[in-house]
Design a protein around this motif. Structure first.
Motif, PDB file in Angstrom:
ATOM      1  N   ARG B   5       0.462  -1.620  -0.210  1.00  0.00           N
ATOM      2  CA  ARG B   5       0.108  -0.088   0.207  1.00  0.00           C
ATOM      3  C   ARG B   5       0.392   1.059   0.108  1.00  0.00           C
ATOM      4  O   ARG B   5       0.525   2.450  -0.605  1.00  0.00           O
ATOM      5  N   TYR B 164      -1.726  -1.424  -5.060  1.00  0.00           N
ATOM      6  CA  TYR B 164      -2.860  -1.714  -4.539  1.00  0.00           C
ATOM      7  C   TYR B 164      -3.939  -3.341  -4.305  1.00  0.00           C
ATOM      8  O   TYR B 164      -4.263  -4.004  -3.471  1.00  0.00           O
ATOM      9  N   ASN B 167      -1.725  -5.565  -1.546  1.00  0.00           N
ATOM     10  CA  ASN B 167      -2.428  -4.559  -0.772  1.00  0.00           C
ATOM     11  C   ASN B 167      -3.585  -5.056  -0.882  1.00  0.00           C
ATOM     12  O   ASN B 167      -3.553  -5.826   0.560  1.00  0.00           O
ATOM     13  N   TRP B 168      -4.769  -5.476  -0.953  1.00  0.00           N
ATOM     14  CA  TRP B 168      -6.034  -6.312  -0.016  1.00  0.00           C
ATOM     15  C   TRP B 168      -5.386  -8.002  -0.803  1.00  0.00           C
ATOM     16  O   TRP B 168      -6.190  -8.150   0.792  1.00  0.00           O
ATOM     17  N   ARG B 171      -3.691  -7.693   2.745  1.00  0.00           N
ATOM     18  CA  ARG B 171      -4.417  -8.154   3.725  1.00  0.00           C
ATOM     19  C   ARG B 171      -5.731  -8.949   4.067  1.00  0.00           C
ATOM     20  O   ARG B 171      -5.554  -9.093   5.124  1.00  0.00           O
ATOM     21  N   ARG B 180     -12.319  -6.036   1.175  1.00  0.00           N
ATOM     22  CA  ARG B 180     -13.410  -5.028   0.149  1.00  0.00           C
ATOM     23  C   ARG B 180     -13.296  -5.361  -1.080  1.00  0.00           C
ATOM     24  O   ARG B 180     -12.486  -5.007  -2.262  1.00  0.00           O
ATOM     25  N   TRP B 181     -14.456  -6.067  -0.911  1.00  0.00           N
ATOM     26  CA  TRP B 181     -15.496  -6.400  -2.369  1.00  0.00           C
ATOM     27  C   TRP B 181     -14.950  -5.026  -2.967  1.00  0.00           C
ATOM     28  O   TRP B 181     -15.050  -5.473  -4.239  1.00  0.00           O
ATOM     29  N   ALA B 183     -14.171  -2.170  -3.902  1.00  0.00           N
ATOM     30  CA  ALA B 183     -12.844  -1.947  -4.186  1.00  0.00           C
ATOM     31  C   ALA B 183     -11.689  -2.787  -4.761  1.00  0.00           C
ATOM     32  O   ALA B 183     -11.488  -2.153  -6.105  1.00  0.00           O
ATOM     33  N   GLY B 184     -11.835  -3.726  -4.723  1.00  0.00           N
ATOM     34  CA  GLY B 184     -11.521  -4.380  -4.840  1.00  0.00           C
ATOM     35  C   GLY B 184     -11.473  -4.885  -6.345  1.00  0.00           C
ATOM     36  O   GLY B 184     -10.513  -5.285  -7.243  1.00  0.00           O
TER      37      GLY B 184
END
Lengths: 10, 215
Positions: B5, B164, B167-168, B171, B180-181, B183-184
Motif C-alpha cells: 500500500r 493496491y 495490498n488487498w 491484507r 474489500r469487494w 474496491a477490489g
C-alpha cells in the motif's frame, strides 16, 4: 470495530 | 500500512509529480486529457468527504489534501493558465465522460456498503476512478506519438492500483474477516483497462523506441 470498507485507505 | 500500500501511494504521488513536472517544465498540457483530470478531481472530492470528520492519521489527511489540491490545480491550469491552456488538445479530448459519471453514480446507488451519503459517494468515487483513465487512453491513441513524461504519468497512474491489489491480497491473507469487494473488483477492472497501454509501454521500453499506441 468493523471498519466500513476502505476508509483507512486512500 | 503494508509495503504494497505504501508503494501504491508513493507511485500515485509520483504520477502526480510527473504530470506537474510536465506541465510546469514544458508549460504545455499537450497529450493530457483534461476530462480525465476533471474526473480525478471529482473522484478525490467524492471519496474524501470524511476529510474533516474522520481523522485516520497525519499521513492519511496529508495525502488526501495533496490529491485534492493537485487535481484541482491541474484542472485550473488546463482551463485558465494563459500559456498552458493553449496547448490543450481540445479537438482530440472529446470522450463523452458524462456517461461515466452517470453510470458510476447509478451503480453506487445500487451497490454500496451502507446507504448513507458518505458511503454512496465513496462507492461512486471507486467506480468512477476505475473508468476515469478512459478519456486519457483515447486521447493517447488519437494523438499518435506520446511524450516521455506523459507516458510515465499514465504508467505510474496505472501501476499504483496494481500495488493496491497486492495490498488487498496481503491484507486478505493476514487480517481476519478482511474484505474489500467494492474496491477490489473495481481495482481489478481499473488495472485491466491499462493492459494494452502497459504492453505498448513495455515494448517501447524494450526497443528503446517512441511510445506509440495503435489507433
Amino acid at each position: 470495530t468493523e471498519q466500513p470498507e476502505g476508509h483507512d485507505e486512500l | 500500512m503494508n509495503i504494497f500500500r505504501l508503494a501504491g501511494d508513493m507511485t500515485h504521488l509520483l504520477s502526480i509529480l510527473v504530470l506537474l513536472l510536465k506541465i510546469y517544465a514544458t508549460k504545455s498540457c499537450s497529450g493530457i486529457s483534461r476530462k480525465t483530470q476533471e474526473l480525478y478531481a471529482i473522484v478525490f472530492m467524492a471519496r474524501y468527504l470524511d476529510l474533516f470528520t474522520d481523522f485516520i492519521s497525519v499521513y492519511n489527511t496529508f495525502m488526501k489534501l495533496i490529491f485534492i489540491a493537485s487535481s484541482l490545480a491541474i484542472v485550473w491550469c488546463m482551463r485558465f493558465h494563459p500559456v498552458v491552456r493553449r496547448s490543450y488538445d481540445r479537438e482530440l479530448d472529446t470522450f463523452r465522460y458524462f456517461f461515466l459519471v452517470g453510470a458510476s453514480f447509478a451503480l453506487a446507488l445500487v451497490w454500496h456498503d451502507k446507504f448513507t451519503l458518505q458511503e454512496v459517494f465513496w462507492a461512486f468515487s471507486i467506480y468512477l476512478e476505475a473508468v476515469a483513465i478512459l478519456p486519457q487512453l483515447v486521447l493517447l491513441q488519437r494523438s499518435g506519438n506520446v511524450d516521455n513524461l506523459t507516458g510515465q504519468y499514465v504508467f505510474f497512474l496505472g501501476a499504483y492500483r496494481a500495488f493496491y491489489i497486492l495490498n488487498w491480497i496481503y491484507r486478505y491473507m493476514t487480517e481476519p474477516r478482511f474484505t474489500r469487494w467494492i474496491a477490489g473488483i473495481s481495482g481489478v477492472v481499473q488495472t485491466a483497462l491499462y493492459a494494452d497501454f502497459f504492453y505498448y509501454y513495455f515494448i517501447s521500453w524494450k526497443n528503446n523506441s517512441k511510445l506509440k499506441l495503435p489507433a
